[in-house]
Motif scaffolding. Structure first.
Motif, PDB file in Angstrom:
ATOM      1  N   HIS A 155      59.635  32.265 -13.315  1.00 38.68           N
ATOM      2  CA  HIS A 155      58.573  31.499 -14.085  1.00 38.68           C
ATOM      3  C   HIS A 155      58.465  32.062 -15.260  1.00 38.68           C
ATOM      4  N   ASP A 156      58.577  33.179 -15.320  1.00 42.32           N
ATOM      5  CA  ASP A 156      58.252  33.919 -16.895  1.00 42.32           C
ATOM      6  C   ASP A 156      59.091  35.433 -16.487  1.00 42.32           C
ATOM      7  N   ARG A 168      66.100  34.693 -17.551  1.00 41.72           N
ATOM      8  CA  ARG A 168      65.295  34.031 -18.437  1.00 41.72           C
ATOM      9  C   ARG A 168      64.363  32.958 -17.650  1.00 41.72           C
ATOM     10  N   ALA A 169      63.202  32.314 -18.164  1.00 40.33           N
ATOM     11  CA  ALA A 169      62.468  31.531 -17.581  1.00 40.33           C
ATOM     12  C   ALA A 169      63.291  30.302 -17.406  1.00 40.33           C
ATOM     13  N   GLY A 170      63.380  29.798 -15.929  1.00 39.57           N
ATOM     14  CA  GLY A 170      63.933  28.638 -15.705  1.00 39.57           C
ATOM     15  C   GLY A 170      65.171  29.192 -14.586  1.00 39.57           C
ATOM     16  N   ASP A 171      65.514  30.166 -14.790  1.00 38.59           N
ATOM     17  CA  ASP A 171      66.654  30.661 -13.872  1.00 38.59           C
ATOM     18  C   ASP A 171      66.333  30.668 -12.459  1.00 38.59           C
ATOM     19  N   MET A 233      57.824  34.923 -10.105  1.00 36.31           N
ATOM     20  CA  MET A 233      58.517  33.953  -9.662  1.00 36.31           C
ATOM     21  C   MET A 233      57.521  32.918  -8.858  1.00 36.31           C
ATOM     22  N   ASN A 234      58.369  31.909  -8.528  1.00 35.41           N
ATOM     23  CA  ASN A 234      57.840  30.828  -7.696  1.00 35.41           C
ATOM     24  C   ASN A 234      58.783  30.078  -7.068  1.00 35.41           C
ATOM     25  N   SER A 235      58.514  29.280  -6.012  1.00 33.15           N
ATOM     26  CA  SER A 235      59.478  28.610  -5.041  1.00 33.15           C
ATOM     27  C   SER A 235      59.585  27.387  -5.689  1.00 33.15           C
TER      28      SER A 235
END
Length: 357
Positions: A155-156, A168-171, A233-235
């Motif tokens: 997420h960040d 990176r965010a989005g990986d 992180m998030n799922s």
């Protein structure tokens, strides 16, 4: 001047002068600031009452409330209504008294609505962030219920952390070393098994491409000796599946359970609600646990007024549920997604459902 005339005059004087404080009070009840100044005359209370009801299986603003892409969806029926609480702030004394006397609103200290040292804009932003977080948890909870795969999304990245400049965010993280991971806790456990300064290989997906990156682990500033990546992180659903929630001007985490149920309904055959008008509320964790929320008595009232037949309430809200006005509507008490689905199935089949009683 006769005694009678003197009495009449005295009475008139009393009426006239006695009316001035009343008039001043009436003015104070309705104006929200001192004339000619920016000094506000609002009271430090808020009014909570029944808010709008949204069918999570329907549309809002021309778009599906719950829009799923990347996998086929199925027909649904009935309703799965999420409920809200309407909150009124910046009330004058008269407005607050009026809502207390003439409505079923609850008058509460403003601190219950707006945290100390924050303004309305900051509170609105916090509620919006909570709403977005509940959307993510709702999606993952539904995937877990359906035994569909999930993946870990970055997420960040914390500035200056071990992962800064690497991730990176989005990986999406799919491996830590040789181990497959599909939840943030999987990543945390694998990283915490190592020491600060160790190098770890991460298998990631970035812009549709698979690659491997190396991160030299940092140290948790709050836990000496604990290794950390320095990311949030998030799922997310795996396999290109994405879920979007299209509701504006709604905040807070309490729509989580109803969002999850809508995702499950759209991805499974048949009608999850048995074709009934179902409403409910409750936060949702990624593991499917349903948590309590505030203002449930107003949400039950809103659902009943909207014609709902069954209301799904968090079991931990039972003390407040017992005092709510549900009318002819059945109120089921549930602690997780499985219990919510079972309650709808039982109600549609004419069986008893678990209640707070």
């Amino acid at each position: 001047m006769s005694d009678a005339l003197e009495v009449r005059n005295r009475r008139w004087s009393t009426l006239v002068w006695g009316a001035i404080p009343v008039a001043l009070l009436a003015g104070a009840l309705v104006i929200d600031h001192i004339p000619g100044t920016s000094i506000r005359l609002t009271v430090p209370y808020a009014a909570e009452g029944p808010g709008p009801v949204f069918d999570t299986l329907g549309d809002a603003g021309g778009e599906p409330v719950v829009d799923i892409e990347g996998t086929p969806t199925l027909e649904t029926g009935g309703q799965l209504n999420m409920t809200t609480v309407s909150v009124r702030t910046n009330m004058t004394l008269g407005q607050a008294i009026g809502r207390w006397v003439a409505t079923d609103d609850t008058i509460v200290p403003i601190e219950q609505i707006m945290p100390p040292d924050s303004n309305e804009e900051q509170t609105r932003e916090m509620n919006q962030q909570a709403f977005v977080a509940s959307e993510a948890s709702a999606t993952v909870a539904a995937m877990h219920y359906l035994n569909r795969p999930t993946t870990v999304a970055v997420h960040d990245v914390v500035d200056g952390s071990a992962s800064d400049g690497v991730l990176r965010a989005g990986d999406r993280i799919v491996k830590v070393g040789e181990a497959d991971v599909d939840t943030p806790s999987d990543v945390q456990q694998a990283v915490r098994a190592k020491q600060p300064g160790d190098t770890v290989e991460l298998g990631i997906e970035r812009d549709g491409q698979d690659s491997t990156v190396s991160v030299t682990l940092g140290e948790n500033p709050h836990e000496k000796g604990q290794a950390m990546l320095g990311i949030l992180m998030n799922s997310e659903p795996a396999g290109g599946v994405s879920v979007h929630y299209n509701l504006n001007d709604v905040g807070g985490p309490s729509a989580g359970m109803m969002f999850s149920l809508a995702v499950i309904d759209k991805l499974t055959p048949g009608e999850l609600n048995g074709g009934k008008k179902v409403a409910g509320t409750g936060t949702i964790d990624e593991d499917g646990t349903v948590g309590p929320i505030g203002g449930i008595e107003h949400k039950i009232r809103a659902a009943s007024d909207a014609g709902a037949e069954l209301f799904l309430a968090p079991r931990d809200n039972c003390p407040a549920v017992k005092g709510a006005h549900a009318g002819a509507m059945t109120v089921a008490a549930v602690a997780n997604l499985t219990e919510a689905v079972n309650a709808m199935d039982a109600y549609a089949a004419g069986r008893d459902v678990p209640t707070c009683d």
